[in-house]
Design a protein around this motif. Sequence first.
Motif, short mmCIF file in Angstrom:
data_model
loop_
_atom_site.label_atom_id
_atom_site.label_comp_id
_atom_site.label_asym_id
_atom_site.label_seq_id
_atom_site.Cartn_x
_atom_site.Cartn_y
_atom_site.Cartn_z
N PHE A 196 3.14 -8.53 -16.00
CA PHE A 196 2.61 -9.72 -16.22
C PHE A 196 2.20 -10.33 -14.55
N ALA A 197 1.26 -11.03 -14.43
CA ALA A 197 0.98 -11.92 -13.19
C ALA A 197 0.21 -13.26 -13.58
N VAL A 198 1.20 -14.30 -12.96
CA VAL A 198 0.78 -15.53 -12.96
C VAL A 198 -0.33 -15.82 -11.61
N ILE A 199 -1.46 -16.44 -11.74
CA ILE A 199 -2.29 -16.55 -10.74
C ILE A 199 -3.54 -17.65 -10.79
N CYS A 200 -3.47 -18.43 -9.74
CA CYS A 200 -4.47 -19.41 -9.61
C CYS A 200 -5.89 -18.87 -8.95
N LEU A 201 -6.44 -17.97 -9.95
CA LEU A 201 -7.82 -17.50 -9.33
C LEU A 201 -8.74 -18.27 -8.86
N ASP A 202 -8.82 -19.65 -9.32
CA ASP A 202 -9.68 -20.73 -8.85
C ASP A 202 -9.55 -20.96 -7.22
N SER A 203 -8.45 -20.63 -6.79
CA SER A 203 -8.03 -20.96 -5.45
C SER A 203 -8.61 -19.68 -4.43
N ILE A 204 -9.20 -18.76 -5.05
CA ILE A 204 -9.99 -17.53 -4.49
C ILE A 204 -11.27 -17.78 -4.65
N LYS A 205 -11.85 -18.25 -3.64
CA LYS A 205 -13.39 -18.72 -3.39
C LYS A 205 -14.18 -17.60 -3.60
N GLY A 219 -5.40 -3.15 -12.84
CA GLY A 219 -5.34 -1.65 -12.69
C GLY A 219 -3.88 -1.27 -12.62
N SER A 220 -3.01 -2.24 -12.31
CA SER A 220 -1.71 -1.72 -12.21
C SER A 220 -0.74 -2.41 -13.58
N GLY A 221 -1.39 -2.63 -14.57
CA GLY A 221 -0.94 -2.79 -16.16
C GLY A 221 -0.61 -4.20 -16.14
N LYS A 222 -1.03 -5.17 -15.48
CA LYS A 222 -0.61 -6.73 -15.46
C LYS A 222 -1.27 -7.46 -16.54
N GLU A 223 -0.86 -8.26 -17.48
CA GLU A 223 -1.63 -9.19 -18.07
C GLU A 223 -1.52 -10.40 -17.09
N ILE A 224 -2.97 -10.99 -17.00
CA ILE A 224 -3.21 -12.03 -15.89
C ILE A 224 -2.74 -13.40 -16.71
N ILE A 225 -2.01 -14.18 -16.34
CA ILE A 225 -1.83 -15.54 -16.91
C ILE A 225 -2.45 -16.59 -16.02
N GLU A 226 -3.56 -16.93 -16.23
CA GLU A 226 -4.07 -17.87 -15.16
C GLU A 226 -3.56 -19.31 -15.17
N ILE A 227 -3.35 -19.91 -14.01
CA ILE A 227 -3.02 -21.30 -13.93
C ILE A 227 -4.25 -22.07 -12.73
N SER A 228 -4.26 -23.40 -13.36
CA SER A 228 -5.24 -24.19 -12.73
C SER A 228 -4.81 -24.68 -11.29
#
Length: 304
Positions: A196-205, A219-228
Amino acid sequence: MQTTNHILMIRPVDFKFNEQTAGNNKFQIATTETNVQTAALKEFDAFVDLLRQNNVDVTVVDDTLQPETPDSIFPNNWVSFHEDGSVYLYPMFSENRRLERRKEILEDLKEKFEVNHISDLSFYEHQHAFLEGTGSMVLDRTNKIAYTCLSVRTDEEVLNNFCMLTGYKPVAFQAVDGSNFPIYHTNVMMCIGDRFAVICLDSIKDPEEKLKVTISLKGSGKEIIEISLEQMNKFAGNMLQVSNADNKSLLVMSEQAYLSLTAEQIAALQQYSKIIYAPLYTIEKNGGGSARCMLAEIHLPSKS
């Protein structure tokens, strides 16, 4: 393997707000507290106890009063340890943080672990180019990918050199907070686990950079768990997955980070790991770092 059961932590003797780092670390908050060291030490010791109660092997090294190193509690910025027996030392932005690099710590670790090679990248400091370890880079160790948000503390040339030396692939991008100020370290906005990956995608503009990171993670098989962005500000990106002596997976974070998560996010994370958390409020406020920053993973081969 992505995770390890062996952790290095530095016990503080003079922890305090570091003026040299505050200019580009917006997670630091100046306070009028007078007992910062005492409170931080209490938090540190309780955190170590929590890890050991969960069968994590923690090597604790006491800091020294001289030289003055107020941020020594965050060792993952100056050193990283790898499964092939290599150790990397990193160029640090703040002059007083450069003093945290202590060769005697490495000598002590040699009694328990195999150290085959030490690569010292700190010469980049003379070029005013920096790469602050696994603060600057969030490593997918299994797939050899180094996720990196560029900042004054994270230089792309040094990143590329590290990747050339280690065989990692760099995935570099820009990330900013809610006021569009560059995020100083990648490990406050994302965490890589084994699946898995925890990531704040909102920070990447930039949409293309956001897509690049997303494709790489999926692509590397991670479930993306988004944070704000708000959760990121409470250190919800500053987690570390470790394994314990029973080979069980643990996800380590601060109490503030845990309390910021939704029930859905917690349920998603608990599919992969048992969550453990500790109150680190004094350390977070004054140091601008949290649980993950305090943990230097030792992936070196064990001698026993």
